[in-house]
Design an enzyme around this catalytic site. Structure first.
Site, mmCIF file in Angstrom:
data_model
loop_
_atom_site.group_PDB
_atom_site.id
_atom_site.type_symbol
_atom_site.label_atom_id
_atom_site.label_comp_id
_atom_site.label_asym_id
_atom_site.label_seq_id
_atom_site.Cartn_x
_atom_site.Cartn_y
_atom_site.Cartn_z
ATOM 1 N N HIS A 114 172.799 34.038 20.026
ATOM 2 C CA HIS A 114 171.993 32.850 20.341
ATOM 3 C C HIS A 114 170.923 32.611 19.263
ATOM 4 C CE1 HIS A 114 169.919 29.831 22.709
ATOM 5 N NE2 HIS A 114 168.791 30.512 22.598
ATOM 6 N N HIS B 81 169.315 29.416 16.816
ATOM 7 C CA HIS B 81 167.951 29.038 16.412
ATOM 8 C C HIS B 81 167.654 29.120 14.915
ATOM 9 C CE1 HIS B 81 165.973 28.478 20.282
ATOM 10 N NE2 HIS B 81 166.662 29.508 20.746
ATOM 11 N N GLU C 108 166.314 23.658 22.099
ATOM 12 C CA GLU C 108 167.480 24.239 22.792
ATOM 13 C C GLU C 108 168.658 23.265 22.917
ATOM 14 O OE1 GLU C 108 167.994 27.271 23.411
ATOM 15 O OE2 GLU C 108 166.021 28.222 23.559
ATOM 16 N N SER D 161 175.145 27.643 20.162
ATOM 17 C CA SER D 161 175.554 29.024 20.402
ATOM 18 C C SER D 161 176.474 29.151 21.616
ATOM 19 C CB SER D 161 174.321 29.917 20.587
ATOM 20 O OG SER D 161 173.583 29.501 21.718
HETATM 21 FE FE LIG Z 1 166.788 29.847 22.820
#
Ligand SMILES: [Fe+2]
Length: 300
Positions: free
Chosen positions: A177, A182, A222, A241
């Site tokens: 993730h 990110h 996000e 992700s």
């Molecule tokens: Fe996150």
């Protein structure tokens, strides 16, 4: 520690994007959410070997908070296999749906489908590109502490990887993730500045404003979408992700609306559901500008 803003208004701190090593706060006082035990529905909750491994990787993050030095993780063959499986499957969807900036950034940071990248190597490139940095953490911390660190151009990042029994699923952040979702976007100067504004806001926000910032973070960092040459692309980590989320984001089930800050900060969402509404920013620079004005309105 995170509340010790050197200034009483947001406006005066918004011009300074450079964070020197000596400006960094202590990491020792971070408040964790209740994650000492893996939740019972975590795929690795009953796997003693997995839990021991998680404890070991957690000890590296704790060591960082004492020494300031990041220790690379000696990932096992099994862990590398999980990465190859997930990263490989995501790669195809990224070609189709990810923001071109993101695709280039992943390449620039040396994030490949072959092996799990180390925080230290990504930090070296980030330092050159935008002065952003990653600090290891072993789990979720409280919202204000997590977001406030962004004001130091610092993101807390987990290093462990999800459980092998369900490689396509994780109920919590893991290195997939972080590194696939990110980290690439922090090489974008506008996105890095935007993240820093969110952090500066979190330091001085009232509890209500902190909730607004949480929603802004959710619908951008996000689950954000961005315009690109008449098309819509994904830049949010929760989308990039997860193949399920990414496919869903571009399906007919989702209302993809133009980004409107006032609407976003008031838009309640359900953490565990697929998102029925997503917001499309015109550009990262525009996101930075509207957020700057919003944060400047704090404490007036
Ligand atoms: Fe996150």
């Amino acid at each position: 520690m995170f509340t010790d803003t050197a200034t009483s208004t947001a406006g005066t701190v918004l011009e300074n994007f450079i964070v020197r090593d000596e400006d960094l706060p202590e990491f020792k006082d971070l408040e964790f959410e209740d994650i000492n035990q893996l939740h019972l529905d975590h795929p690795g909750a009953n796997d003693t070997e997995y839990r021991t491994r998680r404890d070991y990787i957690a000890s590296l993050a704790k060591r960082f908070r004492e020494t300031g030095e990041i220790t690379d993780v000696d990932y096992t063959d099994e862990e590398q296999g999980i990465w190859r499986h997930v990263a490989g499957r995501l790669e195809e969807l990224h070609e189709q749906h990810a923001s071109p900036f993101y695709l280039q950034a992943k390449h620039d940071l040396g994030i490949t489908t072959e092996r799990i990248p180390q925080l230290t190597e990504m930090n070296r490139r980030l330092k050159e590109l935008t002065g952003f940095r990653l600090a290891p953490i072993e789990g979720l911390v409280e919202t204000r502490g997590f977001l406030s660190l962004l004001s130091y151009r610092t993101m807390l990042s987990t290093q462990y990887i999800r459980h092998h029994s369900r490689p396509d699923y994780t109920p919590e952040p893991d290195i997939v993730h972080e590194a696939i979702g990110h980290i690439p976007m922090f090489t974008n100067p506008s996105f890095a500045d935007y993240s820093q504004f969110v952090g500066l806001g979190a330091k001085i926000a009232t509890d209500e404003q902190l909730e607004e910032l949480g929603r802004l973070y959710w619908f951008t960092v996000e689950f954000g979408l961005v315009q690109h040459e008449g098309d819509v692309k994904a830049y949010g980590a929760g989308l990039l992700s997860s193949y399920g989320e990414l496919e869903h984001a571009f399906s007919d089930e989702v209302d993809r609306r133009p980004f409107n800050l006032e609407e976003v900060i008031n838009h309640d969402y359900t953490y565990s559901d697929m998102q029925p509404v997503l917001y499309v920013i015109p550009s990262y620079a525009e996101l930075k500008e509207v957020t700057k004005r919003y944060i400047e309105s704090f404490q007036k």
